[in-house]
Design an enzyme around this catalytic site. Sequence first.
Site, PDB file in Angstrom:
ATOM      1  N   GLU A  87       9.781 -40.582 -13.227  1.00 19.77           N
ATOM      2  CA  GLU A  87       9.650 -39.298 -12.532  1.00 19.77           C
ATOM      3  C   GLU A  87       9.900 -39.506 -11.043  1.00 19.77           C
ATOM      4  O   GLU A  87       9.277 -40.344 -10.404  1.00 19.77           O
ATOM      5  CB  GLU A  87       8.255 -38.708 -12.751  1.00 19.77           C
ATOM      6  CG  GLU A  87       8.094 -37.333 -12.122  1.00 19.77           C
ATOM      7  CD  GLU A  87       6.743 -36.711 -12.400  1.00 19.77           C
ATOM      8  OE1 GLU A  87       6.678 -35.491 -12.578  1.00 19.77           O
ATOM      9  OE2 GLU A  87       5.742 -37.459 -12.448  1.00 19.77           O
ATOM     10  N   GLU A  99      -3.009 -32.963 -16.981  1.00 22.53           N
ATOM     11  CA  GLU A  99      -1.612 -32.512 -16.953  1.00 22.53           C
ATOM     12  C   GLU A  99      -0.907 -33.487 -16.030  1.00 22.53           C
ATOM     13  O   GLU A  99      -1.092 -33.462 -14.815  1.00 22.53           O
ATOM     14  CB  GLU A  99      -1.504 -31.070 -16.440  1.00 22.53           C
ATOM     15  CG  GLU A  99      -0.155 -30.424 -16.764  1.00 22.53           C
ATOM     16  CD  GLU A  99       0.835 -30.513 -15.629  1.00 22.53           C
ATOM     17  OE1 GLU A  99       1.654 -31.462 -15.641  1.00 22.53           O
ATOM     18  OE2 GLU A  99       0.800 -29.663 -14.738  1.00 22.53           O
ATOM     19  N   CYS A 114       6.585 -30.558 -11.661  1.00 17.71           N
ATOM     20  CA  CYS A 114       6.319 -31.435 -12.799  1.00 17.71           C
ATOM     21  C   CYS A 114       7.230 -31.136 -13.975  1.00 17.71           C
ATOM     22  O   CYS A 114       7.547 -32.029 -14.768  1.00 17.71           O
ATOM     23  CB  CYS A 114       4.852 -31.328 -13.215  1.00 17.71           C
ATOM     24  SG  CYS A 114       4.326 -29.663 -13.662  1.00 17.71           S
ATOM     25  N   LYS A 143     -11.340 -30.993  -5.736  1.00 19.67           N
ATOM     26  CA  LYS A 143     -10.734 -31.898  -4.755  1.00 19.67           C
ATOM     27  C   LYS A 143      -9.245 -31.609  -4.716  1.00 19.67           C
ATOM     28  O   LYS A 143      -8.475 -32.051  -5.569  1.00 19.67           O
ATOM     29  CB  LYS A 143     -10.955 -33.374  -5.095  1.00 19.67           C
ATOM     30  CG  LYS A 143     -10.604 -34.286  -3.892  1.00 19.67           C
ATOM     31  CD  LYS A 143     -10.198 -35.676  -4.274  1.00 19.67           C
ATOM     32  CE  LYS A 143      -8.751 -35.796  -4.660  1.00 19.67           C
ATOM     33  NZ  LYS A 143      -7.798 -35.550  -3.535  1.00 19.67           N
TER      34      LYS A 143
END
Length: 533
Positions: A437, A303, A338, A227
């Site tokens: 973040e 992750e 990331c 996906k």
Amino acid sequence: MAISYANHIPPKGYGVLLSCSVSLEDKEKNEPFKKGHKMKTYQEWQALRATIKVPYNAYINGQFVAAQSGDTFDCINPTDESLLAKVASCDSADVDLAVAAAKQTFKSGIWSELAPGKRKRILHKWADLLEQHQDELALIDTLDMGKSISEMVGIDVPDSLDCLRWSAECIDKLYGEIAPTNPQNLALISREPLGVVAIITPWNYPLMMVMWKIAPALAAGNSVILKPSEKSPLSALRIAQLATEAGMPDGVFNVLPGFGHTAGKALALHYDIGTLAFTGSSRVAGMLMQYAGQSNMKRVWLEAGGKSPCLVFDDCKDIKAAAKGAATAIFTNQGEVCIACSRLYLHSSIKEEFMVELLKAAREYVPADPLDPATKMGPMVDKAQFDNVSGFIQSAIDDGATLELGGVPEYQQGKGFFMNPTIFSDADHSMRFVQEEIFGPVLAVMTFETEDEAIELANDSKYGLGAAIWTNDLSRAHRVSRKLESGMVWVNTWGDGDTTVPFGGVKASGNGRDKSWHALEKYTEIKNTWIRL
């Protein structure tokens, strides 16, 4: 089913033109790229854009099919906000269909029990086809999520090809073990494919993040259901089609575009999926772990988010190189990375000199059309991300940080979601934009006095994905690297690596690793067979 692509005769569910009218200045940049592939000019990329077509339906059991509900979602070009495609929006019904096909294929042994050498040859042929279509794939991802075409040609596509070929070569080199038992017994330790593997990938590196996960999963003999993010699903659909052309059996690799709360949740809850691998936010990662616990306790490899620190010590002899590295670490791919080093810690004695060089390096990241090979920074992936980053910038201003460059951007409808590189100094850990973040080109600059203080500040985060150190003291480099709570540490560089080294983090940044031999651990099961002689 092998689908002819050269003559552009599309099957059902395939064939949305990526062309649309744009009023941009004609450019003729043609900068040669390091990795050997000739970079097209801006005009050539526009010409290619006008001719290629992309799949827009789900890919299940070797066929493009519409979502059973008939629902679609709009895939938007973030550069000019034009419609690229109306893509099938899959949900639990489509997940059930794909899982049934993948499970049946796995049990048939047509892939899972195929001789290692034959499976390897198919993956190599697939890599060859991807390489033949590398400009097309680079263009699709640039149009889909806004990353610069130079990065696609020079980094994403070559890295994806390397990962696929490296994983293919692992297939006939992964040996079992014999345990040291007494002579009356023989204990065999072998690795077997898990069965049906679900993979959920992010939007910031659409092709590369997909390949980091599907290549080892397929190499291990599993059937895969992917996906991709609904923000950038197009290249995943195209490579699935090329996998079939390479000879991969139907049902081995399936792609379900859709949303996390529909298709993603259904995959995580499905009892016939043996493991799930995910790259994305820490919030969603936690939800997937809960869904796995509510169903069959499938393994979940994550992750997740990052808030990587960059430490520059006073013994750093090349301030200019370090400043350029710090700018690269936050402004590459518009900061939608990331491992972006969004927290910069400078020894107080070098701050003034460093900031001069940092601002100079940051000004090279001028937001512009990502199809221009000279562009280093494209738009945010969509309006939601544009607004989210804008909110963080405003919060930094409200909290009292000093704006050195950039600021809250002005949005003009139809002109794309462009964000300027933004730098704040005088930041501290009480500020929201330092702790959370952002996933955008926003840098917080802080200072430290001692090595211990630098380590303490760097570790003062719930995340632990990456970290960078700039120092000319070899002992310090080793000492600090050991103390940093991070899955990856770069010394006097940032982001370097290849398929031979693992990628992943600790703490709220997740578990498991992509790339290297360690990726295969996620997609295989260890079996002990004890034989009494």
